[in-house]
Design an enzyme around this catalytic site. Structure first.
Site, PDB file in Angstrom:
ATOM      1  N   GLY A  10       0.831  -1.196   0.000  1.00  0.00           N
ATOM      2  CA  GLY A  10       0.000   0.000   0.000  1.00  0.00           C
ATOM      3  C   GLY A  10       0.866   1.246   0.000  1.00  0.00           C
ATOM      4  N   ALA A  13      -0.409   7.858   1.798  1.00  0.00           N
ATOM      5  CA  ALA A  13       0.426   8.829   2.505  1.00  0.00           C
ATOM      6  C   ALA A  13       1.097   8.207   3.730  1.00  0.00           C
ATOM      7  CB  ALA A  13      -0.415  10.031   2.905  1.00  0.00           C
ATOM      8  N   GLY A 148      -0.894   5.524  17.048  1.00  0.00           N
ATOM      9  CA  GLY A 148      -0.438   6.670  17.809  1.00  0.00           C
ATOM     10  C   GLY A 148      -0.646   7.978  17.092  1.00  0.00           C
ATOM     11  N   SER A 150      -0.042  10.832  14.898  1.00  0.00           N
ATOM     12  CA  SER A 150       0.932  11.034  13.818  1.00  0.00           C
ATOM     13  C   SER A 150       0.254  11.506  12.551  1.00  0.00           C
ATOM     14  CB  SER A 150       1.677   9.723  13.544  1.00  0.00           C
ATOM     15  OG  SER A 150       0.758   8.647  13.407  1.00  0.00           O
ATOM     16  N   ALA A 152       1.157  11.970   8.486  1.00  0.00           N
ATOM     17  CA  ALA A 152       2.126  11.428   7.540  1.00  0.00           C
ATOM     18  C   ALA A 152       3.147  12.472   7.108  1.00  0.00           C
ATOM     19  CB  ALA A 152       1.389  10.869   6.320  1.00  0.00           C
ATOM     20  N   LYS A 203     -11.186   7.429  17.887  1.00  0.00           N
ATOM     21  CA  LYS A 203     -10.724   8.820  17.790  1.00  0.00           C
ATOM     22  C   LYS A 203     -11.106   9.438  16.452  1.00  0.00           C
ATOM     23  CE  LYS A 203      -7.038   8.116  14.930  1.00  0.00           C
ATOM     24  NZ  LYS A 203      -6.488   8.936  13.827  1.00  0.00           N
ATOM     25  N   ARG A 267      -7.923  14.346   8.392  1.00  0.00           N
ATOM     26  CA  ARG A 267      -8.983  14.215   7.389  1.00  0.00           C
ATOM     27  C   ARG A 267     -10.355  14.094   8.048  1.00  0.00           C
ATOM     28  NH1 ARG A 267      -4.833  10.855   5.322  1.00  0.00           N
ATOM     29  NH2 ARG A 267      -5.849   8.963   6.049  1.00  0.00           N
ATOM     30  N   VAL A 291      -8.748   8.659   2.207  1.00  0.00           N
ATOM     31  CA  VAL A 291      -9.779   7.986   2.992  1.00  0.00           C
ATOM     32  C   VAL A 291      -9.870   8.622   4.371  1.00  0.00           C
ATOM     33  CG1 VAL A 291     -10.434   5.823   4.095  1.00  0.00           C
ATOM     34  CG2 VAL A 291      -9.495   5.803   1.772  1.00  0.00           C
ATOM     35  N   GLU A 293     -11.254   7.426   7.652  1.00  0.00           N
ATOM     36  CA  GLU A 293     -11.758   6.169   8.200  1.00  0.00           C
ATOM     37  C   GLU A 293     -12.969   6.361   9.114  1.00  0.00           C
ATOM     38  OE1 GLU A 293     -11.197   3.192   7.451  1.00  0.00           O
ATOM     39  OE2 GLU A 293      -9.137   2.890   6.782  1.00  0.00           O
TER      40      GLU A 293
END
Length: 343
Positions: A10, A13, A148, A150, A152, A203, A267, A291, A293
């Site tokens: 995959g 990012a 965690g 983060s 990208a 989250k 996002r 995406v 999620e």
């Protein structure tokens, strides 16, 4: 033929960012399903689609399209990282369970980066977390998850970041820490896979709610209340699923929640902001190019909570918002009109 000890499946990012970080210390293969994209990345030494400002180190190689070539590369793999959305985790775990050489299936660590609950596979079923999917389709694999707070772009730029390497296997935890731990990336090992995965899944839902709150200009007080109560919802669900409550006060719980709910690179937060501005869900998702999620896992989070008898009013309001049964200000009013309860 090149022999890379670390293979990423995959080339989004997040996968690219961690591949860049891992390639600072060892050869890494980044595999993309689109052969043309892989060829372009290999030639340009950058993922122009997702991380155009992050040049690649020499030890990072891109390939793609040919699954047979990927299977050949697995012969030399010492760590496999599935860097796909949650919807693709199941088929890749099935494939890896068959493609890894038989003698290596039980000790080559396989980790995933996706955060969320998988959609229910049947009308009467419930959505599963990553480790539950692995137990169902590839129980013989040595598995773990990296999670965690983060973004990208920041990891790819080498900015300081702390992550959690979670697995029930100390060997897998050690392999994940060894692959990334260094001056810019600090990894903490954790055996509470349930807690780490619940934190990563819930989250995203809370970030949509917080984006909505900020988009409606409700103020910092409201944001703080929403994040705090969101953490309480996350913890209730996790404990009901067998997690340790203290995990949610760590990086994969509170840390990831604060970052995703307040950082403008999130996002899921952007979805909430756009819904508050009057965009439809389809318009919001289309404008991201990535995406989010939380959009896909919110309903599954709510469903899993209902089955367990866990109260998650913020999650329920987000689901109603995404389904179009509540408008942004109605969702807020719905939450504020709840009967008083003890904290």
């Amino acid at each position: 033929m090149a022999r890379e000890p670390v293979i990423f499946i995959g080339a989004g990012a997040w996968g690219t960012a961690l591949a860049i970080a891992a390639a600072q210390r060892q050869p890494v293969l980044l595999w993309a399903r689109d052969a043309a994209q892989a060829a372009q990345m290999q030639a340009q030494r950058v993922n122009a689609r997702y991380l155009p400002a992050a040049p690649w180190p020499p030890a990072l190689r891109a390939a793609g399209g040919d699954v047979a070539a990927l299977q050949d590369a697995l012969v030399h793999a010492e760590l496999v990282v599935v860097a796909t959305p949650m919807a693709a985790l199941r088929p890749w775990l099935v494939w890896l369970g068959q493609a890894l050489p038989a003698a290596r299936r039980t000790h080559v660590p396989v980790a995933w980066l996706c955060k969320g609950f998988e959609r229910a596979q049947t009308a009467s079923g419930v959505g599963l977390l990553g480790h539950e999917v692995a137990a169902e389709v590839a129980p013989h694999l040595a598995v773990g998850v990296l999670s965690g707070p983060s973004f990208a772009q920041e990891v790819a730029a080498g900015l300081p970041t702390a992550l959690v390497a979670a697995s029930r296997s100390p060997v897998v935890r050690q392999a994940l820490v060894a692959a990334w731990h260094g001056p810019a990336l600090r990894l903490y090992a954790n055996d509470d896979v349930v807690g780490v995965e619940v934190g990563g899944a819930v989250k995203n839902v809370m970030a949509i709610a917080t984006g909505l709150c900020d988009g409606l200009a409700l103020g910092h007080n409201a944001r703080a209340a929403l994040i705090t109560r969101g953490l309480a919802e996350m913890t209730r669900l996790g404990v009901a699923l067998g997690a340790r409550a203290e995990t949610f006060m760590g990086l994969s719980g509170l840390g990831d929640l604060v970052l995703t709910a307040t950082g403008d690179l999130s996002r899921n937060r952007q979805v909430g902001l756009m819904l508050a501005r009057g965009l439809t869900l389809a318009q919001a998702v289309a404008s991201l190019g990535h995406v989010a999620e939380g959009v896909y896992s919110a309903r599954t989070v709510a469903q899993r909570a209902r089955v367990l008898g866990v109260r998650m009013p913020i999650t329920d309001a987000v689901v109603a918002l995404l389904d179009g049964t509540l408008q942004p200000r109605e969702a807020l009013a719905h939450l504020m009109a709840r009967d008083p309860v003890a904290e």
